[in-house]
Design a protein around this motif. Structure first.
Motif, PDB file in Angstrom:
ATOM      1  N   ARG A  34       0.825  -1.206   0.000  1.00 16.36           N
ATOM      2  CA  ARG A  34       0.000   0.000   0.000  1.00 16.36           C
ATOM      3  C   ARG A  34       0.858   1.255   0.000  1.00 16.36           C
ATOM      4  N   SER A  35       0.338   2.259  -0.724  1.00 18.64           N
ATOM      5  CA  SER A  35       1.059   3.530  -0.844  1.00 18.64           C
ATOM      6  C   SER A  35       0.617   4.553   0.198  1.00 18.64           C
ATOM      7  N   GLY A  36      -0.464   4.248   0.925  1.00 17.84           N
ATOM      8  CA  GLY A  36      -0.978   5.165   1.928  1.00 17.84           C
ATOM      9  C   GLY A  36      -2.268   4.622   2.498  1.00 17.84           C
ATOM     10  N   PRO A  37      -2.882   5.332   3.452  1.00 19.98           N
ATOM     11  CA  PRO A  37      -4.099   4.838   4.105  1.00 19.98           C
ATOM     12  C   PRO A  37      -5.296   4.715   3.171  1.00 19.98           C
ATOM     13  N   ASP A  38      -5.300   5.423   2.040  1.00 14.35           N
ATOM     14  CA  ASP A  38      -6.426   5.383   1.118  1.00 14.35           C
ATOM     15  C   ASP A  38      -6.030   4.784  -0.226  1.00 14.35           C
ATOM     16  N   ASP A  39      -5.143   3.823  -0.209  1.00 14.81           N
ATOM     17  CA  ASP A  39      -4.685   3.199  -1.444  1.00 14.81           C
ATOM     18  C   ASP A  39      -5.855   2.491  -2.141  1.00 14.81           C
ATOM     19  N   PRO A  40      -6.195   2.889  -3.364  1.00 16.00           N
ATOM     20  CA  PRO A  40      -7.338   2.269  -4.061  1.00 16.00           C
ATOM     21  C   PRO A  40      -7.120   0.783  -4.332  1.00 16.00           C
ATOM     22  N   ALA A  41      -5.862   0.350  -4.458  1.00 11.01           N
ATOM     23  CA  ALA A  41      -5.605  -1.066  -4.710  1.00 11.01           C
ATOM     24  C   ALA A  41      -6.040  -1.925  -3.519  1.00 11.01           C
ATOM     25  N   VAL A  42      -5.873  -1.398  -2.312  1.00 12.77           N
ATOM     26  CA  VAL A  42      -6.299  -2.127  -1.114  1.00 12.77           C
ATOM     27  C   VAL A  42      -7.818  -2.222  -1.073  1.00 12.77           C
ATOM     28  N   TYR A  43      -8.492  -1.119  -1.389  1.00 10.53           N
ATOM     29  CA  TYR A  43      -9.953  -1.145  -1.413  1.00 10.53           C
ATOM     30  C   TYR A  43     -10.469  -2.126  -2.445  1.00 10.53           C
ATOM     31  N   ALA A  44      -9.842  -2.136  -3.631  1.00  5.85           N
ATOM     32  CA  ALA A  44     -10.275  -3.050  -4.687  1.00  5.85           C
ATOM     33  C   ALA A  44     -10.072  -4.499  -4.270  1.00  5.85           C
ATOM     34  N   ALA A  45      -8.923  -4.793  -3.648  1.00  4.11           N
ATOM     35  CA  ALA A  45      -8.649  -6.153  -3.195  1.00  4.11           C
ATOM     36  C   ALA A  45      -9.603  -6.560  -2.077  1.00  4.11           C
ATOM     37  N   PHE A  46      -9.945  -5.608  -1.226  1.00  9.35           N
ATOM     38  CA  PHE A  46     -10.913  -5.873  -0.145  1.00  9.35           C
ATOM     39  C   PHE A  46     -12.267  -6.268  -0.734  1.00  9.35           C
ATOM     40  N   ASP A  47     -12.737  -5.500  -1.710  1.00  5.42           N
ATOM     41  CA  ASP A  47     -14.031  -5.786  -2.331  1.00  5.42           C
ATOM     42  C   ASP A  47     -14.020  -7.144  -3.034  1.00  5.42           C
ATOM     43  N   GLU A  48     -12.898  -7.471  -3.709  1.00  2.20           N
ATOM     44  CA  GLU A  48     -12.794  -8.761  -4.383  1.00  2.20           C
ATOM     45  C   GLU A  48     -12.831  -9.909  -3.379  1.00  2.20           C
ATOM     46  N   LEU A  49     -12.143  -9.736  -2.259  1.00  2.00           N
ATOM     47  CA  LEU A  49     -12.133 -10.772  -1.226  1.00  2.00           C
ATOM     48  C   LEU A  49     -13.516 -10.950  -0.624  1.00  2.00           C
ATOM     49  N   ALA A  50     -14.193  -9.841  -0.352  1.00  6.81           N
ATOM     50  CA  ALA A  50     -15.540  -9.925   0.214  1.00  6.81           C
ATOM     51  C   ALA A  50     -16.490 -10.628  -0.747  1.00  6.81           C
ATOM     52  N   ALA A  51     -16.401 -10.308  -2.040  1.00 11.90           N
ATOM     53  CA  ALA A  51     -17.272 -10.929  -3.030  1.00 11.90           C
ATOM     54  C   ALA A  51     -16.992 -12.427  -3.154  1.00 11.90           C
ATOM     55  N   ALA A  52     -15.707 -12.793  -3.175  1.00 16.93           N
ATOM     56  CA  ALA A  52     -15.349 -14.207  -3.284  1.00 16.93           C
ATOM     57  C   ALA A  52     -15.812 -14.988  -2.061  1.00 16.93           C
ATOM     58  N   ALA A  53     -15.643 -14.404  -0.887  1.00 17.43           N
ATOM     59  CA  ALA A  53     -16.058 -15.075   0.346  1.00 17.43           C
ATOM     60  C   ALA A  53     -17.566 -15.243   0.406  1.00 17.43           C
ATOM     61  N   GLU A  54     -18.298 -14.259  -0.104  1.00 16.73           N
ATOM     62  CA  GLU A  54     -19.759 -14.358  -0.094  1.00 16.73           C
ATOM     63  C   GLU A  54     -20.235 -15.465  -1.016  1.00 16.73           C
ATOM     64  N   VAL A  55     -19.613 -15.578  -2.191  1.00 16.08           N
ATOM     65  CA  VAL A  55     -19.979 -16.652  -3.112  1.00 16.08           C
ATOM     66  C   VAL A  55     -19.697 -18.016  -2.485  1.00 16.08           C
ATOM     67  N   TYR A  56     -18.532 -18.160  -1.871  1.00 14.70           N
ATOM     68  CA  TYR A  56     -18.180 -19.416  -1.217  1.00 14.70           C
ATOM     69  C   TYR A  56     -19.149 -19.763  -0.096  1.00 14.70           C
ATOM     70  N   ASP A  57     -19.480 -18.760   0.704  1.00 13.44           N
ATOM     71  CA  ASP A  57     -20.393 -18.990   1.820  1.00 13.44           C
ATOM     72  C   ASP A  57     -21.750 -19.482   1.330  1.00 13.44           C
ATOM     73  N   GLU A  58     -22.261 -18.869   0.265  1.00  8.82           N
ATOM     74  CA  GLU A  58     -23.575 -19.257  -0.262  1.00  8.82           C
ATOM     75  C   GLU A  58     -23.549 -20.667  -0.848  1.00  8.82           C
ATOM     76  N   LEU A  59     -22.495 -20.992  -1.623  1.00  3.77           N
ATOM     77  CA  LEU A  59     -22.404 -22.320  -2.219  1.00  3.77           C
ATOM     78  C   LEU A  59     -22.212 -23.392  -1.151  1.00  3.77           C
ATOM     79  N   LEU A  60     -21.419 -23.080  -0.126  1.00  7.32           N
ATOM     80  CA  LEU A  60     -21.192 -24.031   0.950  1.00  7.32           C
ATOM     81  C   LEU A  60     -22.500 -24.363   1.660  1.00  7.32           C
ATOM     82  N   TYR A  61     -23.305 -23.346   1.882  1.00  5.43           N
ATOM     83  CA  TYR A  61     -24.583 -23.561   2.565  1.00  5.43           C
ATOM     84  C   TYR A  61     -25.559 -24.333   1.669  1.00  5.43           C
ATOM     85  N   ASP A  62     -25.642 -23.938   0.403  1.00  9.87           N
ATOM     86  CA  ASP A  62     -26.584 -24.592  -0.514  1.00  9.87           C
ATOM     87  C   ASP A  62     -26.239 -26.059  -0.734  1.00  9.87           C
ATOM     88  N   THR A  63     -24.953 -26.380  -0.741  1.00  5.99           N
ATOM     89  CA  THR A  63     -24.529 -27.747  -1.053  1.00  5.99           C
ATOM     90  C   THR A  63     -24.428 -28.633   0.178  1.00  5.99           C
TER      91      THR A  63
END
Length: 226
Positions: free
Chosen positions: A33-62
Motif C-alpha cells: 500500500r502507498s498510503g491509508p487510502d490506497d485504491p488497490a487495497v480497497y479493490a482487493a478488499f471488495d474482491e475478497l468480500a465478493a469471493a467469500a460471499e460466493v463461497y459462503d452461499e455455495l457451501l450452505y446450498d450444497t
C-alpha cells in the motif's frame, strides 16, 4: 453423493480456491500500500468480500454449512458520484426515540404549555378543549410541544429528562452542486437524499456498546469506500 450433486461440489471447491487467491491478492495489496487510502487495497478488499460471499452461499446450498466469517456489505452507501470539490452541503439527520416514560413526557410538555400557551399547536390536540389544558393528557400533543420548543440537539442531550429513550441515529453529510433556493425543498425535504452524494456519515447505535463492553455509544465514521 449423487451424480447430480457433483457439479455443486466442484463449484464449492472452485469458490474456495477463489477465496484463497483473493486472500493472497489482498495481503499483497496491503503489503504494497502507498498510503491509508490506497485504491488497490480497497479493490482487493471488495474482491475478497465478493469471493467469500460466493463461497459462503455455495457451501450452505450444497452442504448446509456456514463459514465463521461476517462479510461486510456495501449496501449502505453506493460509490460516491458527487462533485470532487463540493460547493454546498446538505446535512441529513435521523434520531430514533421511544417514549419510555409517558408521564414524564406529559408533565414536561404541560409545564411548557403552562408557561407559554402559544407553544401549543391547536391542530395537534384535535380541537378538543383548551389546547394548553390537554397537552398533559395527549402524548401526540406533548411531542409536538416538546419538539417545537427545543432544538433537536438539546432534546438529544436531555432525552431522559423528557421521558425518552435513545435509539439508533445517523448523520449524513451530502454534497450538492450549488446552494438551494430558500424554501426549495421544504415540501419534500428528504426526497433529494442521494446516497451517491454522501461524503461521510456518522452512526450511533447500542450495537457498538457490545464491542466497547458497556462503554458509551460509539460515534462511528463510516468509510464509504468499503
Amino acid at each position: 453423493m449423487s451424480d447430480a450433486a457433483q457439479p455443486s461440489a466442484a463449484e464449492v471447491r472452485a469458490a474456495a480456491e477463489a477465496v484463497k487467491a483473493a486472500l493472497d491478492r489482498h495481503l499483497d495489496a496491503v503489503e504494497r500500500r502507498s498510503g491509508p487510502d490506497d485504491p488497490a487495497v480497497y479493490a482487493a478488499f471488495d474482491e475478497l468480500a465478493a469471493a467469500a460471499e460466493v463461497y459462503d452461499e455455495l457451501l450452505y446450498d450444497t452442504y448446509d454449512e456456514v463459514t465463521p466469517f461476517e462479510i461486510p456489505g456495501n449496501e449502505a452507501l453506493p460509490a460516491y458520484a458527487g462533485p470532487e470539490e463540493p460547493s454546498a452541503l446538505s446535512v441529513l439527520i435521523r434520531r430514533d426515540y421511544t417514549v419510555a416514560t409517558p408521564q414524564r413526557l406529559l408533565h414536561q410538555a404541560q409545564r411548557i404549555a403552562d408557561l407559554d400557551p402559544d407553544a401549543v399547536d391547536e391542530s395537534a390536540v384535535n380541537g378538543s378543549g383548551e389546547a394548553a389544558g390537554v397537552v398533559g393528557t395527549s402524548v401526540h400533543a406533548a411531542l409536538g410541544v416538546l419538539f417545537g420548543e427545543f432544538e433537536p440537539d438539546e432534546i438529544a442531550s436531555r432525552h431522559k429528562e423528557f421521558g425518552l429513550e435513545e435509539g439508533d441515529s445517523t448523520l449524513w453529510v451530502a454534497a450538492a452542486d450549488e446552494p438551494t433556493e430558500p424554501g426549495e425543498w421544504l415540501s419534500a425535504p428528504f426526497d433529494q437524499a442521494d446516497p451517491q452524494r454522501v461524503v461521510c456519515r456518522f452512526d450511533v447505535s447500542s450495537v457498538f456498546d457490545e464491542e466497547l463492553e458497556g462503554g458509551d455509544d460509539l460515534v462511528e465514521p463510516v468509510d464509504r469506500e468499503r
